[in-house]
Enzyme design. Structure first.
Site, PDB file in Angstrom:
ATOM      1  N   ARG A  54       0.785  -1.200   0.062  1.00  0.00           N
ATOM      2  CA  ARG A  54       0.213  -0.140   0.192  1.00  0.00           C
ATOM      3  C   ARG A  54       0.827   1.236   0.117  1.00  0.00           C
ATOM      4  NH1 ARG A  54      -3.963  -3.281   2.273  1.00  0.00           N
ATOM      5  NH2 ARG A  54      -2.035  -4.578   2.826  1.00  0.00           N
ATOM      6  N   THR A  55       1.521   1.367   0.956  1.00  0.00           N
ATOM      7  CA  THR A  55       2.505   2.471   1.099  1.00  0.00           C
ATOM      8  C   THR A  55       3.337   2.934  -0.206  1.00  0.00           C
ATOM      9  OG1 THR A  55       2.416   2.179   3.694  1.00  0.00           O
ATOM     10  CG2 THR A  55       3.897   3.945   2.702  1.00  0.00           C
ATOM     11  N   LYS A  82      23.113  -6.335  -0.744  1.00  0.00           N
ATOM     12  CA  LYS A  82      24.563  -6.618  -0.840  1.00  0.00           C
ATOM     13  C   LYS A  82      25.461  -6.350   0.359  1.00  0.00           C
ATOM     14  CE  LYS A  82      24.622  -7.084  -5.885  1.00  0.00           C
ATOM     15  NZ  LYS A  82      25.294  -6.168  -7.118  1.00  0.00           N
ATOM     16  N   ARG A 104      11.411   3.662   3.502  1.00  0.00           N
ATOM     17  CA  ARG A 104      10.751   2.768   4.773  1.00  0.00           C
ATOM     18  C   ARG A 104      12.203   1.798   4.936  1.00  0.00           C
ATOM     19  NH1 ARG A 104       5.505  -0.943   4.814  1.00  0.00           N
ATOM     20  NH2 ARG A 104       4.968   1.057   5.601  1.00  0.00           N
ATOM     21  N   HIS A 134       5.268   6.125  11.651  1.00  0.00           N
ATOM     22  CA  HIS A 134       4.718   6.086  10.156  1.00  0.00           C
ATOM     23  C   HIS A 134       3.692   7.123  10.046  1.00  0.00           C
ATOM     24  CE1 HIS A 134       3.458   4.360   6.453  1.00  0.00           C
ATOM     25  NE2 HIS A 134       3.176   3.243   6.809  1.00  0.00           N
TER      26      HIS A 134
END
Ligand code: NCD
Length: 315
Positions: A54-55, A82, A104, A134
Site C-alpha cells: 500500500r504505502t 549486498k 521505509r 509512520h
C-alpha cells in the site's frame, strides 16, 4: 518544514494544513483533472528497504499525479541487499538529484539518519521506520476520521478513537496517538499487557485491557495487525485466545455506536485481529483509507516540495 520524519515535526496547524490540502486535492482529483503539473521536473525516490504494498504504491501514485518523476528503489535486487550501507545508497540518490526520498526501513531511526546527513539536500519522508513511526499513515487515518466523523470541524476535538492490538510492534499506533491527540481526539489503547511498549504510560492516551468495555464508547476502532514477523517471543497463548479477547468480530461490532467506523492500516490478518465479515462490512472504511492515502501523500509532497499548503479554493 523540510522533512516529515515524525508527527513531532508537525504542529496542529501544520497537520491541519496537510489535511486541508488533501481535501482540496481530492476535490480536484474527483473532477476532470487527474494529473496536476505542480511537481513537474522534480524527482522523487521511493527507497523501500522493507516490504510494502500500500504505502509504496500510494506514494508512487501520489508523486505521479503531481507530475513528478519517480524512481522506485527496493532493497531486493539493489546493492543494499549486498550489504551496502544506507549512507552509501543515499549518496548515490543524492548524486542523481533526488528532490525527495521516501524511505521505509526496518531500523527505527533510519529516516532521521538519512535526514541528518549534511550533504542530503532533498526532503526525507519517513514511510515507516522499524517500530518507531509512520507519519503519513497517521495523517491518512486522521483524514479518514475527519471525513466521516468531523462534522465540518477542521480538527478532531471530542472524538474518541480506540487503537487495538499489537501496539508494541506498531509504528502506526505511535504516530496515530501523537497525531490524533494533537488534533484533540481522546485515544484509548486496547491491548494485552505483553503487547504494550515500555513507557506507554507517558503517551497521550489512556490504556485498557478490556476491549468489550471500550467498544460502545468510541467513534472509531482502529485495529492493528499482529506483527508475527517482529515477534521473537510468545506474546499471547495462541491465536484463538487472542481473537477471543482482542479480535473484532461481528458480535463486538454490533455493540459499537451506530455512527462508529472500523479502520485497519492493512495488511490484515483476517480471522485473527479482525473477522472477514467485519473487514468487509458497511462500517469498514479500510478500502477508503487506501484511497485517502493517495490524496494525503499528494498533500505531503505538495507541502514539502511546493513550499506550503494549498490555498483552499485556489483551483
Ligand atoms: C503498516 C506498516 O507497514 O507499518 N502498514 C501500512 O503501512 N499500510 C502496518 C502493518 O504492517 O501492520
Amino acid at each position: 518544514m523540510r522533512h516529515l520524519l515524525s508527527i513531532n515535526d508537525l504542529s496542529a496547524s501544520d497537520a491541519i494544513g496537510i489535511l486541508d490540502t488533501a481535501t482540496e486535492l481530492a476535490r480536484i482529483n474527483d473532477g476532470q483533472v487527474k494529473k496536476l503539473p505542480t511537481l513537474r521536473g522534480r524527482t522523487i525516490v521511493n527507497l523501500f528497504a522493507e516490504d510494502s504494498t500500500r504505502t509504496r504504491i500510494s506514494f508512487e501514485a501520489a508523486a505521479k499525479r503531481l507530475s513528478a518523476d519517480v524512481i522506485n528503489f527496493s532493497a531486493k535486487g539493489s546493492s543494499l541487499s549486498k550489504g551496502e550501507s544506507l549512507k552509501d545508497t543515499a549518496q548515490t540518490l543524492q548524486a542523481m538529484g533526488a528532490d525527495a526520498v521516501v524511505i521505509r526501513h526496518s531500523a527505527s531511526g533510519a529516516a532521521q539518519r538519512l535526514a541528518d546527513l549534511e550533504w542530503m539536500s532533498g526532503s526525507v519522508i519517513n514511510a515507516g521506520d522499524g517500530t518507531h513511526e509512520h507519519p503519513s499513515q497517521a495523517l491518512l487515518d486522521a483524514f479518514t476520521i475527519r471525513k466521516h466523523l468531523g462534522k465540518g470541524a477542521s480538527d478532531l476535538k471530542g472524538l474518541r478513537v480506540a487503537i487495538v492490538g499489537d501496539v508494541l510492534h506498531s509504528r502506526v499506533a505511535r504516530s496515530n496517538v501523537l497525531l490524533l491527540s494533537m488534533l484533540g481526539a481522546d485515544v484509548v489503547l486496547v491491548a494485552p499487557p505483553t503487547l504494550l511498549p515500555v513507557g506507554v504510560e507517558s503517551w497521550p492516551a489512556t490504556i485498557s485491557y478490556d476491549f468489550d468495555s471500550v467498544i460502545p464508547n468510541v467513534d472509531a476502532i482502529m485495529m492493528l495487525r499482529v506483527q508475527q514477523e517482529r515477534m521473537s517471543d510468545l506474546f499471547f497463548p495462541n491465536s484463538r485466545e487472542y481473537s477471543r479477547y482482542f479480535g473484532l468480530n461481528s458480535e463486538r461490532m454490533s455493540a459499537m455506536a451506530k455512527h462508529a467506523i472500523v479502520m485497519h492500516p492493512g495488511p490484515m490478518n483476517r480471522g485473527l485481529e479482525i473477522a472477514a465479515d467485519v473487514a468487509d462490512s458497511a462500517r469498514s472504511v479500510i478500502v477508503e483509507q487506501v484511497t485517502n492515502g493517495v490524496n494525503v501523500r499528494m498533500a505531503i509532497l505538495y507541502v514539502l516540495l511546493a513550499g506550503g499548503p494549498l490555498e483552499v479554493g485556489s483551483n
